[in-house]
Motif scaffolding. Structure first.
Motif, mmCIF file in Angstrom:
data_model
loop_
_atom_site.group_PDB
_atom_site.id
_atom_site.type_symbol
_atom_site.label_atom_id
_atom_site.label_comp_id
_atom_site.label_asym_id
_atom_site.label_seq_id
_atom_site.Cartn_x
_atom_site.Cartn_y
_atom_site.Cartn_z
ATOM 1 N N ASN A 49 0.824 -1.205 0.000
ATOM 2 C CA ASN A 49 0.000 0.000 0.000
ATOM 3 C C ASN A 49 0.855 1.251 0.000
ATOM 4 O OD1 ASN A 49 -2.378 -1.425 -0.062
ATOM 5 N ND2 ASN A 49 -2.596 -1.466 2.161
ATOM 6 N N TYR A 96 3.528 6.116 -5.317
ATOM 7 C CA TYR A 96 4.062 5.781 -6.635
ATOM 8 C C TYR A 96 4.490 7.010 -7.445
ATOM 9 C CZ TYR A 96 4.554 4.222 -11.391
ATOM 10 O OH TYR A 96 5.039 4.010 -12.646
ATOM 11 N N VAL A 114 2.664 -2.232 -11.946
ATOM 12 C CA VAL A 114 3.464 -1.288 -12.733
ATOM 13 C C VAL A 114 4.216 -1.999 -13.850
ATOM 14 C CG1 VAL A 114 5.397 0.337 -12.646
ATOM 15 C CG2 VAL A 114 3.652 0.376 -10.860
ATOM 16 N N THR A 116 6.160 -2.133 -7.075
ATOM 17 C CA THR A 116 4.805 -1.591 -6.945
ATOM 18 C C THR A 116 3.865 -2.443 -7.793
ATOM 19 O OG1 THR A 116 5.684 0.645 -6.645
ATOM 20 C CG2 THR A 116 3.354 0.451 -7.245
ATOM 21 N N ASN A 129 2.012 1.885 -3.578
ATOM 22 C CA ASN A 129 0.916 2.405 -4.413
ATOM 23 C C ASN A 129 0.593 3.852 -4.062
ATOM 24 O OD1 ASN A 129 0.366 0.226 -6.133
ATOM 25 N ND2 ASN A 129 -0.758 -0.821 -4.522
ATOM 26 N N ASP A 130 0.558 4.154 -2.766
ATOM 27 C CA ASP A 130 0.228 5.512 -2.324
ATOM 28 C C ASP A 130 1.287 6.529 -2.749
ATOM 29 O OD1 ASP A 130 -2.016 4.456 -1.145
ATOM 30 O OD2 ASP A 130 -1.180 4.452 0.888
#
Length: 150
Positions: free
Chosen positions: A3, A9, A83, A80, A6-7
């Protein structure tokens, strides 16, 4: 951890792009310094010492930290989720190209040590030719990542 990646990225991507720009600037400039150093500077002169200082500071002050950033931010992007599609060819061509550029970076470091010891054996012409190598691999990386033809 997933997470977090992703947050963050987009910030990781900014760090990667910034590091790539700084690294590539140095990877293009250091061989040019070697050209002038090999062609015009007398070993042991004040100019020789000046070139050695510029080369050392470029390599250790800009290029090496930037290369480290490229690897750290690049690996964070790789890990990630969503991606990178490793079943495609483009991530492999990019990874191989980055490895070649990393080898080139270290090759430049060894050549700097040759100048430092007064043992440079390469001509300015040879450094000019080697200076084309990063351009080829940068083009491969850009096509691989942006166009993704494979």
């Amino acid at each position: 951890m997933i997470n977090f990646l992703n947050d963050w990225y987009m910030w990781i991507k900014v760090g990667h792009i910034f590091s790539v720009i700084a690294w590539m600037a140095g990877i293009f400039y250091l061989p040019r310094l070697f050209v002038y150093h090999a062609e015009t500077v007398k070993q042991g002169s004040e100019t020789d010492q000046l070139f050695q200082t510029m080369e050392r500071r470029l390599l250790y002050g800009i290029m090496s930290p930037a290369m480290t950033g490229v690897w750290i931010f690049g690996l964070l992007m790789v890990f990630t989720p969503g991606v990178v599609d490793w079943s495609a060819i483009w991530p492999w061509t990019k990874a191989i190209s980055v490895c070649v550029l990393t080898w080139f970076h270290h090759w430049l470091g060894y050549r700097r040590k040759d100048f430092m010891r007064g043992e440079n054996k390469l001509t300015g012409r040879r450094y000019r030719m080697m200076n084309e190598l990063p351009t080829v691999f940068l083009v491969v990386i850009l096509i691989s990542v942006v166009v993704r033809p494979f």
